[in-house]
Enzyme design. Structure first.
Site, short mmCIF file in Angstrom:
data_model
loop_
_atom_site.label_atom_id
_atom_site.label_comp_id
_atom_site.label_asym_id
_atom_site.label_seq_id
_atom_site.Cartn_x
_atom_site.Cartn_y
_atom_site.Cartn_z
N GLY A 250 78.12 93.67 53.13
CA GLY A 250 76.94 93.41 52.61
C GLY A 250 76.17 92.74 51.79
N LYS B 41 85.66 96.35 57.39
CA LYS B 41 87.14 97.55 58.19
C LYS B 41 85.85 97.16 59.41
CE LYS B 41 83.49 101.31 57.20
NZ LYS B 41 83.95 103.23 57.02
N SER C 21 74.82 98.24 56.39
CA SER C 21 73.71 98.46 56.55
C SER C 21 72.62 97.10 55.69
CB SER C 21 72.98 99.13 55.04
OG SER C 21 74.38 100.70 55.14
N THR C 22 72.71 96.75 55.42
CA THR C 22 72.50 95.15 55.05
C THR C 22 71.86 94.40 56.60
OG1 THR C 22 73.52 95.24 53.08
CG2 THR C 22 72.03 92.92 54.09
N ALA D 149 68.08 96.26 57.26
CA ALA D 149 67.39 96.19 57.02
C ALA D 149 65.67 95.78 57.17
CB ALA D 149 67.39 95.86 54.89
N GLU E 114 55.46 99.66 50.23
CA GLU E 114 55.82 100.71 50.40
C GLU E 114 55.51 101.78 49.80
OE1 GLU E 114 59.90 99.72 51.14
OE2 GLU E 114 59.38 98.27 52.98
N ASP F 183 82.90 104.96 51.45
CA ASP F 183 84.78 105.16 51.65
C ASP F 183 85.15 104.48 49.58
OD1 ASP F 183 84.62 105.29 54.69
OD2 ASP F 183 85.87 103.65 54.68
N HIS G 14 64.96 109.37 54.81
CA HIS G 14 63.86 108.11 54.88
C HIS G 14 63.11 109.31 56.47
CE1 HIS G 14 61.34 105.07 55.96
NE2 HIS G 14 62.36 104.46 55.34
N ARG H 218 59.15 109.03 49.00
CA ARG H 218 60.27 109.25 50.35
C ARG H 218 60.18 110.74 50.30
NH1 ARG H 218 64.40 103.92 51.09
NH2 ARG H 218 62.08 103.35 51.96
N HIS I 205 69.22 108.62 54.17
CA HIS I 205 69.02 107.27 54.98
C HIS I 205 70.15 106.67 53.55
CE1 HIS I 205 66.80 103.22 55.13
NE2 HIS I 205 66.66 103.42 53.69
N GLU J 226 75.19 99.86 46.63
CA GLU J 226 74.40 101.25 47.55
C GLU J 226 76.32 101.88 46.73
OE1 GLU J 226 73.16 101.67 51.15
OE2 GLU J 226 73.26 104.34 50.72
N ARG K 79 65.51 107.04 44.51
CA ARG K 79 65.28 105.57 44.85
C ARG K 79 64.11 105.15 45.21
NH1 ARG K 79 66.00 101.30 48.58
NH2 ARG K 79 66.34 102.59 50.70
N LEU L 71 67.64 96.84 48.27
CA LEU L 71 68.88 95.53 48.17
C LEU L 71 68.57 94.64 46.12
CD1 LEU L 71 67.02 94.51 51.30
CD2 LEU L 71 69.38 94.87 50.92
P1 FAD Z 1 76.38 97.42 52.97
O1 FAD Z 1 75.82 96.72 53.32
O2 FAD Z 1 76.57 98.79 54.20
O3 FAD Z 1 78.00 96.66 53.25
C1 FAD Z 1 78.28 97.79 53.48
C2 FAD Z 1 80.61 96.82 53.80
O4 FAD Z 1 81.54 97.88 53.21
C3 FAD Z 1 80.11 96.93 55.05
O5 FAD Z 1 80.63 95.32 55.41
C4 FAD Z 1 81.40 98.27 55.55
O6 FAD Z 1 82.18 97.38 56.95
C5 FAD Z 1 82.70 97.40 54.11
N1 FAD Z 1 83.18 98.76 53.99
C6 FAD Z 1 83.05 100.12 54.23
N2 FAD Z 1 84.11 100.77 54.00
C7 FAD Z 1 85.24 99.79 54.02
C8 FAD Z 1 86.71 100.49 53.64
N3 FAD Z 1 87.20 101.26 53.59
N4 FAD Z 1 87.62 98.51 53.48
C9 FAD Z 1 86.68 98.06 54.12
N5 FAD Z 1 85.29 97.83 54.20
C10 FAD Z 1 84.52 98.90 54.33
N6 FAD Z 1 66.79 98.79 51.37
C11 FAD Z 1 66.17 98.03 50.75
O7 FAD Z 1 65.60 97.77 49.45
N7 FAD Z 1 65.68 97.48 51.71
C12 FAD Z 1 65.04 97.93 52.98
O8 FAD Z 1 63.96 97.42 53.61
C13 FAD Z 1 66.16 98.69 53.39
N8 FAD Z 1 65.63 98.87 55.02
C14 FAD Z 1 67.50 99.75 55.07
C15 FAD Z 1 66.79 100.14 56.33
C16 FAD Z 1 68.12 100.88 57.12
C17 FAD Z 1 68.29 101.08 58.48
C18 FAD Z 1 69.32 100.94 56.70
C19 FAD Z 1 70.58 101.32 57.00
C20 FAD Z 1 69.24 100.53 55.06
C21 FAD Z 1 68.20 100.45 54.03
N9 FAD Z 1 68.15 99.66 52.83
C22 FAD Z 1 66.91 98.89 52.75
C23 FAD Z 1 69.15 100.17 52.30
C24 FAD Z 1 70.01 99.14 51.97
O9 FAD Z 1 70.19 98.21 53.76
C25 FAD Z 1 71.57 99.42 51.76
O10 FAD Z 1 71.58 99.85 50.23
C26 FAD Z 1 72.18 98.02 51.50
O11 FAD Z 1 71.98 97.24 52.05
C27 FAD Z 1 73.90 98.04 50.93
O12 FAD Z 1 74.30 96.87 50.68
P2 FAD Z 1 76.30 96.99 50.05
O13 FAD Z 1 76.17 95.32 49.95
O14 FAD Z 1 75.99 98.14 49.89
O15 FAD Z 1 76.68 98.07 51.56
C1 SIN Z 2 62.37 100.69 55.43
O1 SIN Z 2 61.98 99.40 55.77
O2 SIN Z 2 61.17 101.75 55.51
C2 SIN Z 2 63.47 100.98 54.61
C3 SIN Z 2 62.90 100.46 52.94
C4 SIN Z 2 63.97 100.67 52.18
O3 SIN Z 2 65.09 101.72 52.89
O4 SIN Z 2 63.86 100.66 50.70
#
Ligand code: FAD
Ligand code: SIN
Length: 541
Positions: free
Chosen positions: A13, A34, A41-42, A45, A115, A223, A244, A290, A351, A375, A386, A392
């Site tokens: 992500g 994986k 999740s990224t 977003a 927001e 994980d 959410h 929220r 969420h 995250e 949050r 992000l």
């Molecule tokens: P992720 O982007 O979730 O990436 C996790 C990675 O880890 C993935 O590649 C996964 O496959 C890998 N992984 C997990 N476990 C393992 C394992 N055991 N072995 C190998 N790989 C593994 N936040 C905002 O700030 N603004 C937004 O607008 C927003 N909108 C959102 C909308 C949605 C629908 C969702 C679900 C979330 C949103 N969020 C938003 C929250 C934000 O997107 C996430 O918190 C953020 O993207 C997390 O990024 P990350 O890199 O930590 O993890």
């Molecule tokens: C959203 O677009 O409502 C998600 C924003 C966030 O999770 O921060």
């Protein structure tokens, strides 16, 4: 097989990829993920990234909004640092090629969204495809780098740790304190590989799949939090699960979010009779934080016995809605809902995990050479709730800081205590003939977590949840050790672990604050509970 690298990054992500890009010129990087790399999740977003770009905005205001939303548990120095670093990190994304939306007038200034909980327009976005725009650019850059190996369909099973204290002959009842990499299952071949790394980074995202209803994609099984806890690292604030307020309610829609930005552009929550109800709950109405909005919806649903409430933006210019929310508009349309003329049925869903692996200001855990970013980490930015679009931002800022620190740590290492790592012990050798146990336990955990440890909690429900999770944990332990591991088993073990930690944390906190609401203690209690809930696996000698 054993791989030897300088940096092992688990997760693709925004957090993992940003970290990897920043360390690649200083050492060999392996990135494991994986599923397919973009399945994060990224990538889903929508709303955007909060940061100070507006003419009437200031760092002080963004700090104030973040602290308010966090209900007393944010770490002020962390908030200050993250908010101030935001514009630089976002500029960096733009320099790398992310095209954020520009305002309609001159197409010059960034178009800033609003927001819940924000006192100013400060959400930098790419339409309602923000995450996809960022993920694509980061993956392209990773693909063009020669010092990185990307391993898709590789799921990390457990961290490999080592005790420096034992080595020195000191007899202590302590955990192993240094990380040497991870065991990783190649899901297509069933082989478990040893990734020996000088620095290991957990960037594994959230844990929404612990709950029956979630906005998260399937990868979000906690994980990293579970692996870190098993390895003996500190985890914190896991009771603060963010729900959410507005996920699409439709029998065929899986995990689809209706961005808070829709309320930022004038969307109003109404009940089944068409009555706007948020003014009954908070002066900020639909743009309250929220936790307040999710609880208000939960209350409305329990009161009316209905399955959902509705988000109404039909009064806005139709062209504007279609242009501002192309993703949401099309998705709703595919289910027969035209959001320009029909209110959209919505419900709250799990969420975001505000807690996680406890880290310092550079993303370091309390296990040497182990970092956590994004995250999966608990930095102190979010406190008990949050602020929208601060996730992000946090991932970007911490991936940058962790990369800088990790490069320094690498430079300072001499010798490697991690040589001669034992290969993975395959434990049981037979294939499971009872996959039904896995899916049954998986389903059961998600359902009782939703019913007993959701938006509104009680002591009785928490106790019930604890009994259920103990039984399931026992079953998994017996089952897990009897068969060859699969990704399903690994994920089940992890959601069970995280569920147990959420229940434990929620049971410890005898007050209501931010996202944690217990009907037995409906008030916030600053005298006793103005503190983090920190857990560590008990030491087994
Ligand atoms: P992720 O982007 O979730 O990436 C996790 C990675 O880890 C993935 O590649 C996964 O496959 C890998 N992984 C997990 N476990 C393992 C394992 N055991 N072995 C190998 N790989 C593994 N936040 C905002 O700030 N603004 C937004 O607008 C927003 N909108 C959102 C909308 C949605 C629908 C969702 C679900 C979330 C949103 N969020 C938003 C929250 C934000 O997107 C996430 O918190 C953020 O993207 C997390 O990024 P990350 O890199 O930590 O993890
Ligand atoms: C959203 O677009 O409502 C998600 C924003 C966030 O999770 O921060």
């Amino acid at each position: 097989m054993q791989y030897d690298v300088d940096f092992l990054v688990i997760g693709t992500g925004i957090a993992g990829l940003t970290f990897a890009l920043k360390v690649a010129e200083f050492g060999r990087v392996a990135i494991v993920t994986k599923k397919e790399a973009a399945e994060t999740s990224t990538n889903y977003a929508q709303g955007g990234i909060a940061s100070v770009f507006g003419r009437y905005d200031s760092f002080e205001l963004h700090v104030r909004d973040t602290l308010e939303s966090g209900s007393g548990l944010c770490k002020p120095d962390v908030v200050d640092m993250v908010v101030k670093d935001g514009p630089v990190r976002i500029q960096e994304l733009m320099d790398w090629g992310v095209a954020f939306s520009r305002d309609h007038a001159g197409k010059l200034e960034l178009d800033l969204g609003l927001e819940g909980g924000h006192s100013q327009k400060r959400i930098v976005h790419a339409g309602d495809f923000t995450g996809q725009a960022v993920e694509r650019v980061l993956l392209e850059r990773v693909g063009s780098h020669s010092n990185m190996g990307l391993f898709e369909d590789y799921i990390a099973v457990d961290l490999i740790t080592y005790s420096t204290r034992m080595k020195r002959g000191v007899v202590t009842a302590a955990h192993e304190d240094l990380c040497c990499g991870a065991y990783v299952l190649a899901t297509k071949t069933g082989e478990v590989h040893t990734f020996h790394a000088r620095i290991t980074v957990l960037a594994t995202g959230g844990a929404g799949k612990v709950y029956l209803y979630t906005s998260n994609p399937d990868i979000a099984t906690g994980d990293g939090m579970a692996m870190a806890y098993r390895a003996g690292a500190l985890v914190a604030n896991l009771e603060f699960v963010q729900f959410h307020p507005t996920c699409l309610y439709h029998p065929e829609a899986k995990n689809f979010l209706i961005s808070e930005a829709v309320r930022g552009e004038g969307g109003v929550l109404i009940d089944y009779r068409g009555r706007a109800f948020m003014e009954d709950y908070d002066p900020k109405k639909d743009l309250a934080c929220r936790d307040v909005v999710a609880r208000a919806i939960d209350h409305e649903l329990k009161k009316s016995g209905q399955d959902c409430v509705f988000l109404d933006i039909t009064h806005q210019e139709h062209d504007f809605v279609r242009e501002r929310f192309p993703n949401i508009y099309q998705k709703c349309l595919s289910f027969g809902i035209d959001m320009t003329s029909d209110p959209v049925p919505v419900v709250p869903a799990a969420h975001y995990m505000c807690g996680g692996v406890l880290v310092d200001m550079d993303g370091k855990t309390d296990i040497e050479r182990l970092y956590a970013v994004g995250e999966t980490a608990c930095t102190g930015l979010h406190g008990a709730n949050r602020l929208a679009s601060n996730s992000l931002l946090e991932a970007l800022v911490y991936a940058h800081r962790a990369a800088q620190q990790a490069v320094k740590d690498l430079g300072a290492m001499n010798g490697d205590v991690c040589r001669d790592l034992p290969p993975w012990d395959p434990m049981g050798t037979s294939d499971s003939d009872e996959a039904i146990v896995v899916s049954h336990n998986w389903e059961e955990i998600r359902r009782f977590m939703w019913n007993y440890v959701g938006v509104v909690r009680s002591n009785k429900r928490l106790l019930r949840a604890r009994h259920r999770i103990e039984t399931i944990q026992k079953e998994i332990r017996e089952y897990y050790w009897d068969f060859k591991i699969t990704s399903d088993l690994i994920e089940l073990r992890n959601i069970a672990m995280v569920a147990e930690l959420i229940v434990q944390s929620a049971s410890l906190r005898k007050e209501s604050r931010g996202l944690h609401y217990n009907i037995r203690y409906p008030q916030r209690d600053d005298k006793f509970w103005l503190k983090d809930t920190i857990l560590r696996r008990p030491f087994v000698g």
